[in-house]
Design an enzyme around this catalytic site. Structure first.
Site, PDB file in Angstrom:
ATOM      1  CB  CYS A  30      48.772   9.342  25.634  1.00 56.33           C
ATOM      2  SG  CYS A  30      50.390   8.242  25.030  1.00 56.33           S
TER       3      CYS A  30
ATOM      4  CD  GLN B 205      48.026  15.547  22.403  1.00 56.51           C
ATOM      5  OE1 GLN B 205      48.763  14.675  22.152  1.00 56.51           O
ATOM      6  NE2 GLN B 205      46.669  14.991  22.477  1.00 56.51           N
TER       7      GLN B 205
ATOM      8  N   GLY C 289      44.247   9.833  12.202  1.00 65.46           N
ATOM      9  CA  GLY C 289      45.333   9.743  12.732  1.00 65.46           C
ATOM     10  C   GLY C 289      46.432   8.994  11.439  1.00 65.46           C
TER      11      GLY C 289
ATOM     12  N   PRO D 114      47.686  14.471  16.809  1.00 66.41           N
ATOM     13  CG  PRO D 114      47.120  14.933  18.937  1.00 66.41           C
ATOM     14  CD  PRO D 114      46.556  14.614  17.814  1.00 66.41           C
ATOM     15  CG  MET D 115      49.370  10.485  15.210  1.00 64.27           C
ATOM     16  SD  MET D 115      49.245   9.587  13.644  1.00 64.27           S
ATOM     17  CE  MET D 115      48.923  11.138  12.342  1.00 64.27           C
ATOM     18  CG  LEU D 116      54.175  10.560  21.042  1.00 71.04           C
ATOM     19  CD1 LEU D 116      54.327   9.653  22.217  1.00 71.04           C
ATOM     20  CD2 LEU D 116      55.143  11.952  21.460  1.00 71.04           C
TER      21      LEU D 116
ATOM     22  CG  ASN E 288      41.468  10.147  17.035  1.00 72.66           C
ATOM     23  OD1 ASN E 288      42.083   9.780  18.022  1.00 72.66           O
ATOM     24  ND2 ASN E 288      41.704   9.934  15.774  1.00 72.66           N
ATOM     25  N   GLY E 289      39.655   7.786  15.784  1.00 70.49           N
ATOM     26  CA  GLY E 289      39.659   6.479  16.077  1.00 70.49           C
ATOM     27  C   GLY E 289      39.162   5.646  14.769  1.00 70.49           C
TER      28      GLY E 289
ATOM     29  CE  LYS F  54      43.228  12.631  19.928  1.00 68.64           C
ATOM     30  NZ  LYS F  54      43.274  11.304  20.201  1.00 68.64           N
TER      31      LYS F  54
END
Length: 326
Positions: free
Chosen positions: A97, A67, A230, A15-17, A208-209, A136
């Site tokens: 976040c 999310q 991402g 999920p990416m804003l 993730n990352g 997450k």
């Protein structure tokens, strides 16, 4: 959705804003039928009190997870119930976040310091939905970044029956670093996430990352259940055209970039007919020809023309034609 949800967790897009909106997700789905897609983080306040529809999506996007951002169990339960009624396949709680705005709302990564509250939130959502409720999170926050700190969090939250965790393999600095810096400066610690899977073998754990290549993914999948990608999946979206074949063993042809554009044209046309603007969609497509000779011309043409009044599919076709120009 033809398989159990855990099948699709092998590869997911983070999920990416402002990035993973419904237009990007439709675009991604054209290239991969198996990827688990996530919405941008949506706050409980936006869903319950906002004026827009923050939960709209295209049916083609399934399997699709929402999310949520929040820390009030009652509000999260209300939103999870709405999401399930709207047909989402999973609800995911954001405990990763690090932005100031998120902290001020008492949710995101700062919740790692309150594992019992996270557990209460998860339980409240589980009580009102039949779809999976997942979390997450990070490997730690600020000075609280020991392995025991992480396992205490997992112990407390998994006691609710939550069996799926996506771990961003960096800790978050809640003060002094921007969200962008928090994606780059704290060092990655993949072995800690691998250890978590060893110690909690019954849980479904994705990492993730910093995951960029299929070689990276193969390495992680030797230790874990899934990988979540991402920025690479956004900035170099054509990688998704090989996900089904390389990660899920599907025997099917890899779509060409040009074929992806052709498949997007009817979707773009429908969006324009409904009063939408071309650049709402094409801003997600600018990386499609990354690494291809002439790809920069594609990106520049879209950037310079898609926002103009009256811009339509002809702009996309002209952008593609510009790739061939000497």
């Amino acid at each position: 959705m033809k398989q159990p949800l855990n099948h699709y967790r092998r590869f997911s897009i983070a999920p990416m804003l402002e990035w993973t909106d419904r237009h990007y997700r439709y675009f991604a789905r054209l290239m991969s039928s198996q990827t688990l897609l996530y919405t941008e983080m949506v706050t409980t306040g936006a869903i319950l009190f906002g004026k827009g529809d923050y939960l709209s999506y295209n049916e083609e996007e399934h399997p699709l997870a929402l999310q949520l951002g929040g820390s009030d169990p009652l509000a999260l339960a209300q939103c999870a119930k709405i999401a399930a009624e709207r047909g989402y396949d999973e609800v995911n709680l954001n405990v990763g976040c690090p932005s100031d705005r998120v902290q001020n709302g008492r949710f995101g990564a700062c919740l790692m310091a309150e594992p019992q509250l996270v557990a209460d939130c998860v339980k409240a959502m589980q009580d009102v939905v039949d779809i999976p409720v997942t979390v997450k999170t990070r490997i730690g926050i600020d000075e609280q970044d020991s392995y025991p700190f992480l396992t205490d969090f997992i112990d407390t939250v998994s006691a609710t029956g939550c069996d799926t965790f996506i771990i961003h393999a960096r800790k978050a600095w809640l003060n002094g670093l921007s969200p962008k810096e928090n994606r780059e400066i704290p060092p990655l610690d993949y072995p800690r996430v691998y250890q978590l899977k060893q110690d909690y073998s019954a849980l479904n754990i994705s990492i993730n990352g910093g995951v960029k290549t299929f070689d990276d993914m193969a390495t992680h999948l030797e230790h874990l259940d899934g990988v979540m990608v991402g920025r690479e999946a956004y900035q170099n979206p054509y990688m998704l055209a090989e996900v089904d074949q390389r990660l899920y063993g599907m025997e099917k042809a890899v779509l060409s970039r040009d074929a992806v554009v052709d498949l997007m044209l009817p979707y773009i046309e429908r969006h324009l007919q409904q009063g939408g603007r071309l650049n709402h969609i094409t801003r997600h497509m600018t990386g499609l020809y990354q690494g291809v000779a002439g790809g920069r011309r594609w990106r520049r043409y879209l950037s310079e023309n898609a926002h103009k009044a009256g811009a339509d599919c002809e702009v996309v076709l002209a952008a593609r034609a510009s790739i061939q120009q000497a």
